[in-house]
Structures are given as structure tokens and as C-alpha cells.
Design a protein around this motif. Structure first.
Motif, mmCIF file in Angstrom:
data_model
loop_
_atom_site.group_PDB
_atom_site.id
_atom_site.type_symbol
_atom_site.label_atom_id
_atom_site.label_comp_id
_atom_site.label_asym_id
_atom_site.label_seq_id
_atom_site.Cartn_x
_atom_site.Cartn_y
_atom_site.Cartn_z
ATOM 1 N N GLU A 262 -10.798 -2.746 60.427
ATOM 2 C CA GLU A 262 -11.564 -3.937 60.050
ATOM 3 C C GLU A 262 -11.552 -4.946 61.198
ATOM 4 O OE1 GLU A 262 -11.843 -6.697 56.115
ATOM 5 O OE2 GLU A 262 -9.831 -6.468 56.966
ATOM 6 N N MET A 263 -12.714 -5.529 61.471
ATOM 7 C CA MET A 263 -12.848 -6.528 62.524
ATOM 8 C C MET A 263 -12.748 -7.933 61.925
ATOM 9 S SD MET A 263 -13.336 -4.129 64.609
ATOM 10 C CE MET A 263 -13.345 -5.130 66.103
ATOM 11 N N HIS A 264 -12.050 -8.821 62.639
ATOM 12 C CA HIS A 264 -11.997 -10.236 62.258
ATOM 13 C C HIS A 264 -12.144 -11.032 63.552
ATOM 14 C CE1 HIS A 264 -10.621 -13.873 60.059
ATOM 15 N NE2 HIS A 264 -10.013 -14.164 61.211
ATOM 16 N N MET A 265 -13.383 -11.461 63.837
ATOM 17 C CA MET A 265 -13.695 -12.055 65.126
ATOM 18 C C MET A 265 -13.845 -13.581 65.031
ATOM 19 S SD MET A 265 -13.968 -9.279 67.129
ATOM 20 C CE MET A 265 -12.501 -8.747 66.225
ATOM 21 N N HIS A 266 -13.556 -14.261 66.135
ATOM 22 C CA HIS A 266 -13.775 -15.710 66.232
ATOM 23 C C HIS A 266 -14.765 -16.011 67.353
ATOM 24 C CE1 HIS A 266 -10.954 -17.742 63.405
ATOM 25 N NE2 HIS A 266 -10.413 -16.527 63.390
ATOM 26 N N ASN A 267 -15.358 -17.202 67.302
ATOM 27 C CA ASN A 267 -16.526 -17.493 68.128
ATOM 28 C C ASN A 267 -16.241 -18.404 69.319
ATOM 29 O OD1 ASN A 267 -19.284 -16.962 68.529
ATOM 30 N ND2 ASN A 267 -19.860 -18.968 67.705
ATOM 31 N N ASP A 268 -15.010 -18.442 69.813
ATOM 32 C CA ASP A 268 -14.660 -19.374 70.884
ATOM 33 C C ASP A 268 -15.498 -19.193 72.135
ATOM 34 O OD1 ASP A 268 -11.719 -20.706 70.070
ATOM 35 O OD2 ASP A 268 -12.179 -18.797 69.107
ATOM 36 N N PHE A 269 -15.915 -17.963 72.427
ATOM 37 C CA PHE A 269 -16.730 -17.708 73.614
ATOM 38 C C PHE A 269 -18.161 -17.308 73.253
ATOM 39 C CE2 PHE A 269 -12.449 -17.570 75.200
ATOM 40 C CZ PHE A 269 -12.544 -18.150 76.461
ATOM 41 N N GLY A 270 -18.565 -17.579 72.006
ATOM 42 C CA GLY A 270 -19.955 -17.432 71.617
ATOM 43 C C GLY A 270 -20.447 -16.030 71.368
ATOM 44 N N VAL A 271 -19.549 -15.058 71.181
ATOM 45 C CA VAL A 271 -19.994 -13.666 70.981
ATOM 46 C C VAL A 271 -19.441 -13.084 69.682
ATOM 47 C CG1 VAL A 271 -20.518 -13.056 73.369
ATOM 48 C CG2 VAL A 271 -18.148 -12.938 72.564
ATOM 49 N N VAL A 272 -19.276 -13.915 68.665
ATOM 50 C CA VAL A 272 -18.652 -13.450 67.429
ATOM 51 C C VAL A 272 -19.505 -12.388 66.731
ATOM 52 C CG1 VAL A 272 -19.618 -15.267 65.936
ATOM 53 C CG2 VAL A 272 -17.423 -14.213 65.362
ATOM 54 N N THR A 298 -14.185 -22.807 66.446
ATOM 55 C CA THR A 298 -15.614 -22.508 66.478
ATOM 56 C C THR A 298 -16.048 -21.575 65.354
ATOM 57 O OG1 THR A 298 -15.159 -20.721 68.038
ATOM 58 C CG2 THR A 298 -15.784 -22.842 68.965
ATOM 59 N N GLY A 299 -15.114 -21.141 64.530
ATOM 60 C CA GLY A 299 -15.467 -20.423 63.320
ATOM 61 C C GLY A 299 -15.391 -18.906 63.397
ATOM 62 N N ASN A 300 -15.577 -18.302 62.227
ATOM 63 C CA ASN A 300 -15.627 -16.849 62.064
ATOM 64 C C ASN A 300 -17.061 -16.353 62.198
ATOM 65 O OD1 ASN A 300 -12.767 -16.093 61.063
ATOM 66 N ND2 ASN A 300 -13.308 -17.822 59.749
#
Length: 457
Positions: A262-272, A298-300
Motif C-alpha cells: 500500500e502506498m501512502h504519499m505526501h505532496n512536499d515536492f508536488g508529485v503526490v 502539503t497534504g496527502n
């Protein structure tokens, strides 16, 4: 370390990795100098793409999604949970959601959601890797929970004050305790995995987890938590930052089946979104997301956006009710009082609105020219125009036709003298110093002057 790109064949361990206890902590300062932005390492190798037969979404709106916002009320959580269920509509695409269980309010929320007896999303928990905490979800009848298993040396040594051996022993003990308590599934949340020692700690640890699964039958999902958004979606990027290779290695080297990833990504570098989709493309069945992309800093990944990527990959959305996305948008705005970025895809006020006259002219001729899909049919939202001095008479005509919902045989064209007269008035407003766009109220005043029969209706 060069790898052979062999076809994955289930939970077979191609080599037994040993945990590197001697050369830790390894902070990889060559990639993460901290005094400067982080570095991406490329090795030129391309792992094979592998889209699982079944992919799905899980939701973290009520867990990570509210850690960086004002907490939801009990009613708001129940309402949003109901909207998620309505959006999924029995498809199982939004398979699960997760809840905190530590406070009285947390537990009351879960009890109210449980009382609704929805099939999807399935209610799951989230706990720290403590022996007492692991008892909380099962006491509430929850058969699946996430366990925070911080995996980078930054977290193990600096935050927890442990060694790799101590952290590994604790995590495995808590997982074994979950087996004893009768859990059907646990998720190990590998916090900060994109800044961790993949071959020296992550893979050996996961191989131990897979052995527990094989010995006990308890399902163990591995959540890849890109805690600071360091992940990149490029297949030639090396681990720990390269998402395609990270997913590949965990399938190939750690023996994790796709349905356990399962992926759980964050958007700190704008590629979530790109990182989440890369997870699907390279072998992870599950992607974790939150409504509107809420979450730390920057969110999920925005759940509503990933639905359209799911459709793009699978070519269908089963029986999901996509118009509920607009209901969710309106609930956040009207009931919760949130201001949504007007250009946010699918939920922003202006996501399918144009200001350019040439685009409006194209919309008049055929909406397929400048609208991404039939947003009125799918989301219940017509494509619109915002009137400025750049809209042209075509924009004015399109605004009139859509605002007054005129039938096709009654549409006004950009060459209509009344339309031209209204646009001339708009140009005069801007010549006299008007700023911003022309409001609907201002447009209606022009209609009353030049096409009063429309207002009379």
C-alpha cells in the motif's frame, strides 16, 4: 547493488537479507544533506511495470487527513463517512478507512460509524507500536489496524531513541501480539521509508514479517509511507527515493505480494499523484489517500483525483457514483466552512471554467474541444466561463447560454448584436478601471438591459 529483473513469483525469497546492525545509523547525507535540498540518485536500470489484476483505494481522511486541520466534529465525520460510502456505492474501490481510537470522542465516532453497517469503506484502526495500544481496536470489534513502525534511522535513533535491533524487536513483538489477539490483518506503516536503508534494514524486516504471515495466516500489509514526500516516480531513480524500484524490490526481494503493498504519499515536492500512480503501475494494489488531499504540511494524495487515475488504468469505475464528489465538495464548503482552492481538480470552483474568449468559442462549437470530459454528466457540473475583458463576445454568448440553460435551438451566437453590445459595455468597464472578473450579478444587469426576456423567465 545490481539486481536481476526476474519475474515475481509470489512470496518466494530470492535471497535472505540480514539486518545491518553494525553500520547504523546511516543518515545518507549524500542524498539528504539538510542544509541543501535533497539529491536524486539515478542508476539507469528500469524495473518491469506490473499492474496488479486488482487495485483499490484506502482512505485516511479521519486519521492523517485531520492532523493538519481543525478536528472534525462527530457529526462531520459520520456525514463524510456516509458520503464515502455513497461515492463507493458498493464497488469496493474505496475499500477501507482508518480511525484514531485514543480518546472518548475517537471511540464515539467509530461506534456511530459502525452502527451504520456499511460494507465499504471497511473501518480499521491505527495505533502506535505499543503492547497496550494494539489491544484497543480489537476491543471495539475492529479486525484490522495499522501499526506505526517507523523505519528510517532518523526516526529510530533520533525520535525513538532506539537502535535498529531494539526497534525491530519491538515491532515484531507487537505484530505477534496481534496474532494472539485474533486480528485478521495488520498494516505495518513504514514511516519515512523514502529516507531509510532499504537493503540493510527495510527488506530484512519485511522478510521477517512475511514469515509471520506464512506461519500464522494473518495478513500483513506493508504501507510505504513517504512521510516527507521525498519519493519520485521515475523508474531509473534509485532507492530509497525511487518509488518504482522501491515497490519492485519489496515484491521481488522481500517477497511481498501486490495485494499486501500500500502506498501512502505526501505532496512536499508536488508529485503526490505521480508517486501514488507509480505504486499502482509497478505492483502495489492499494493506494492510501484523503478527501481533498488534506494532511500534514502539503497534504496527502487527494482521493477524488486518484479515482480518475483508477478509471484511466482500469478502464471502468464499476458502479461508483462519481456525482457524489460534487456533494463532498459542497459539504466541505457549506457545512464545514472550508475554502477549496478554486483551481483544484474536480472540486475547485473554476476547475472546468474558462476565461479565454478563444476557449469559450470552442466550447460553443463543441464542448469536447475545451472540456476534459462531460463534467455535467459525470460530476453534475457544467463547463462555464468567467467573464473578463479577454472573454470576447464568444465568452459572453457561452455565459448566457449556460447561465440561463438555453436549449440548443435557442442558443445565442457571438455574432448576435445584443451579445456584441454587452461585450462593448464590458470593455468600457475595464477601460474605466474595473479590476477582477465580471460577476454574475453584473452580467444579469446587462441581460435586463439588452435581453430582458431572459430575466423575465
Amino acid at each position: 547493488m545490481q539486481k536481476k529483473w526476474e519475474k515475481f513469483q509470489g512470496t518466494k525469497f530470492y535471497r535472505d537479507y540480514k539486518t545491518d546492525y553494525d553500520n547504523a545509523p546511516n543518515y545518507m547525507k549524500e542524498l539528504f544533506p539538510f542544509s541543501e535540498p535533497p539529491i536524486i540518485e539515478f542508476d539507469g536500470l528500469i524495473p518491469p511495470q506490473h499492474i496488479p489484476d486488482e487495485i483499490w483505494l484506502t482512505d485516511t481522511t479521519f486519521r492523517d487527513g485531520q492532523q493538519a486541520r481543525n478536528p472534525y466534529t462527530i457529526k462531520q465525520v459520520v456525514d463524510l463517512f456516509t458520503l464515502l460510502h455513497k461515492l463507493d456505492n458498493g464497488s469496493g474501490i474505496i475499500k477501507k478507512t482508518e480511525f484514531f481510537l485514543y480518546t472518548k470522542k475517537d471511540r464515539e465516532i467509530v461506534e456511530k460509524c459502525q452502527s451504520l453497517n456499511f460494507d465499504y469503506p471497511i473501518i480499521t484502526g491505527w495505533v502506535r507500536a505499543h503492547h497496550k495500544d494494539i489491544e484497543l481496536p480489537i476491543k471495539m470489534g475492529i479486525k484490522e489496524t495499522g501499526i506505526l513502525t517507523s523505519i528510517s534511522d532518523y526516526h529510530i535513533y533520533k525520535k525513538l531513541g532506539m537502535t535498529r535491533k531494539e526497534a525491530e524487536d519491538l515491532y515484531l513483538d507487537v505484530v505477534r501480539r496481534a496474532v494472539e489477539l485474533g486480528y485478521e490483518e495488520i498494516r505495518c506503516h513504514l514511516e519515512d521509508v523514502t529516507k531509510s536503508d532499504i537493503f540493510g534494514f527495510v527488506i530484512p524486516f519485511i522478510q521477517k514479517l512475511m514469515r509471520i504471515h506464512e506461519e500464522t495466516g494473518m495478513r500483513i500489509t506493508i504501507r510505504l509511507s513517504d512521510t516527507l514526500g521525498y519519493g519520485v516516480p521515475f523508474p531509473t531513480a534509485s532507492v530509497p527515493r525511487g518509488i518504482p524500484k522501491l515497490v519492485y524490490y519489496l515484491r521481488q526481494e522481500a517477497g511481498v505480494p501486490s495485494e499486501f503493498l500500500e502506498m501512502h504519499m505526501h505532496n512536499d515536492f508536488g508529485v503526490v499523484i505521480a508517486n501514488s500512480v507509480a505504486g499502482w503501475l509497478y505492483g502495489a494494489s492499494s493506494v492510501n489517500a484523503a478527501l481533498l488531499g488534506t494532511g500534514e504540511r502539503t497534504g496527502n494524495a487527494p482521493l477524488e483525483q486518484l479515482i480518475f487515475w483508477y478509471i484511466g488504468i482500469k478502464g471502468n469505475y464499476k458502479n461508483m457514483n462519481l456525482s457524489v464528489i460534487t456533494e463532498i465538495k459542497e459539504y466541505y464548503e457549506k457545512e464545514i466552512g472550508d475554502r477549496i482552492d478554486p483551481q483544484k481538480p474536480f472540486v475547485g470552483e473554476y476547475f472546468n471554467v474558462t476565461r479565454a474568449g478563444i476557449h469559450a468559442d470552442g466550447l460553443i462549437k463543441d464542448p469536447e474541444i475545451y472540456n476534459i470530459f462531460d463534467t455535467e454528466k459525470v460530476l453534475g457540473r457544467k463547463s462555464l466561463v468567467i467573464i473578463t475583458d479577454k472573454s470576447g463576445s464568444a465568452g459572453v454568448a457561452y455565459w448566457i447560454n449556460t447561465f440561463y440553460n438555453l436549449p440548443n435551438d435557442k442558443h445565442l451566437s457571438k455574432n448576435d448584436e445584443r451579445v456584441k453590445a454587452i461585450y462593448d459595455e464590458i470593455l468600457k468597464m475595464y477601460e474605466n478601471g474595473k479590476e477582477g472578473y465580471v460577476s454574475n450579478e453584473e452580467m444579469r444587469e446587462f441581460i435586463k438591459k439588452y435581453i430582458p426576456e431572459l430575466e423575465a423567465k
